[in-house]
Design a protein around this motif. Structure first.
Motif, PDB file in Angstrom:
ATOM      1  N   LEU A  20       0.832  -1.199   0.000  1.00 26.01           N
ATOM      2  CA  LEU A  20       0.000   0.000   0.000  1.00 26.01           C
ATOM      3  C   LEU A  20       0.866   1.249   0.000  1.00 26.01           C
ATOM      4  CD1 LEU A  20      -2.597  -0.985   2.759  1.00 26.01           C
ATOM      5  CD2 LEU A  20      -2.864  -1.181   0.298  1.00 26.01           C
ATOM      6  N   ASN A  21       0.322   2.338  -0.490  1.00 27.79           N
ATOM      7  CA  ASN A  21       0.979   3.630  -0.371  1.00 27.79           C
ATOM      8  C   ASN A  21       0.579   4.232   0.967  1.00 27.79           C
ATOM      9  OD1 ASN A  21       2.196   3.650  -2.935  1.00 27.79           O
ATOM     10  ND2 ASN A  21       0.266   4.301  -3.856  1.00 27.79           N
ATOM     11  N   PHE A  22       1.541   4.829   1.670  1.00 27.55           N
ATOM     12  CA  PHE A  22       1.193   5.435   2.955  1.00 27.55           C
ATOM     13  C   PHE A  22       0.468   6.747   2.744  1.00 27.55           C
ATOM     14  CE2 PHE A  22       2.029   8.491   6.307  1.00 27.55           C
ATOM     15  CZ  PHE A  22       1.385   7.841   7.347  1.00 27.55           C
ATOM     16  N   HIS A  23      -0.589   6.938   3.490  1.00 27.92           N
ATOM     17  CA  HIS A  23      -1.261   8.221   3.601  1.00 27.92           C
ATOM     18  C   HIS A  23      -1.903   8.274   4.984  1.00 27.92           C
ATOM     19  CE1 HIS A  23      -5.258   6.417   2.896  1.00 27.92           C
ATOM     20  NE2 HIS A  23      -4.607   5.656   2.037  1.00 27.92           N
ATOM     21  N   PRO A  24      -2.070   9.457   5.550  1.00 28.22           N
ATOM     22  CA  PRO A  24      -2.575   9.576   6.918  1.00 28.22           C
ATOM     23  C   PRO A  24      -3.939   8.921   7.152  1.00 28.22           C
ATOM     24  CG  PRO A  24      -1.591  11.630   6.227  1.00 28.22           C
ATOM     25  CD  PRO A  24      -1.626  10.742   5.014  1.00 28.22           C
ATOM     26  N   GLY A  25      -4.711   8.700   6.120  1.00 28.99           N
ATOM     27  CA  GLY A  25      -5.996   8.024   6.284  1.00 28.99           C
ATOM     28  C   GLY A  25      -5.853   6.605   6.795  1.00 28.99           C
ATOM     29  N   LEU A  26      -4.721   5.979   6.548  1.00 28.57           N
ATOM     30  CA  LEU A  26      -4.481   4.630   7.075  1.00 28.57           C
ATOM     31  C   LEU A  26      -4.420   4.640   8.597  1.00 28.57           C
ATOM     32  CD1 LEU A  26      -1.745   3.351   4.590  1.00 28.57           C
ATOM     33  CD2 LEU A  26      -4.125   2.618   4.715  1.00 28.57           C
ATOM     34  N   ILE A  27      -3.921   5.727   9.163  1.00 26.51           N
ATOM     35  CA  ILE A  27      -3.851   5.842  10.629  1.00 26.51           C
ATOM     36  C   ILE A  27      -5.246   5.901  11.201  1.00 26.51           C
ATOM     37  CG2 ILE A  27      -3.072   7.283  12.544  1.00 26.51           C
ATOM     38  CD1 ILE A  27      -0.831   8.262  10.604  1.00 26.51           C
ATOM     39  N   VAL A  42       2.234   9.581  14.829  1.00 22.80           N
ATOM     40  CA  VAL A  42       2.243   8.334  14.062  1.00 22.80           C
ATOM     41  C   VAL A  42       2.573   8.619  12.600  1.00 22.80           C
ATOM     42  CG1 VAL A  42       0.823   6.404  13.256  1.00 22.80           C
ATOM     43  CG2 VAL A  42       0.689   7.131  15.636  1.00 22.80           C
ATOM     44  N   SER A  43       2.008   9.661  12.056  1.00 23.60           N
ATOM     45  CA  SER A  43       2.288  10.039  10.672  1.00 23.60           C
ATOM     46  C   SER A  43       3.772  10.359  10.497  1.00 23.60           C
ATOM     47  CB  SER A  43       1.440  11.246  10.283  1.00 23.60           C
ATOM     48  OG  SER A  43       1.653  11.608   8.961  1.00 23.60           O
ATOM     49  N   HIS A  44       4.345  11.082  11.441  1.00 24.68           N
ATOM     50  CA  HIS A  44       5.763  11.425  11.384  1.00 24.68           C
ATOM     51  C   HIS A  44       6.628  10.163  11.421  1.00 24.68           C
ATOM     52  CE1 HIS A  44       9.259  13.988  11.932  1.00 24.68           C
ATOM     53  NE2 HIS A  44       9.636  13.201  12.921  1.00 24.68           N
ATOM     54  N   LEU A  45       6.303   9.227  12.303  1.00 23.43           N
ATOM     55  CA  LEU A  45       7.037   7.964  12.374  1.00 23.43           C
ATOM     56  C   LEU A  45       6.956   7.201  11.053  1.00 23.43           C
ATOM     57  CD1 LEU A  45       6.088   6.550  15.895  1.00 23.43           C
ATOM     58  CD2 LEU A  45       8.301   7.418  15.174  1.00 23.43           C
TER      59      LEU A  45
END
Length: 72
Positions: A20-27, A42-45
């Motif tokens: 998957l591509n990371f995007h903040p919606g995954l959090i 979490v996004s920063h990590l």
């Protein structure tokens, strides 16, 4: 209180293992009740790991005598 580092690991596992591509919606999908500050952390990590992933893999492969087992 949520363990933000555990949330980051879950998100990164989804990204790295499932392509998957990371995007903040995954959090938010993983842990919808996180505060804005925790979501930002979490996004920063996750962005940091994604940005340096291949460099970290290269360093590990040079330092390890044998590869990790799949369950490790």
């Amino acid at each position: 209180m949520h363990n933000t580092r555990a949330v980051a690991v879950k998100v990164l596992t989804d990204v790295l293992d499932n392509g998957l591509n990371f995007h903040p919606g995954l959090i938010t999908a993983e842990e919808p009740k996180l505060s804005r500050e925790d979501q930002s952390f979490v996004s920063h990590l996750c962005f940091g790991v994604c940005r340096t992933y291949f460099m970290l893999q290269a360093c590990l492969s040079r330092l390890m005598q044998k590869p990790l087992k799949a369950k490790d």
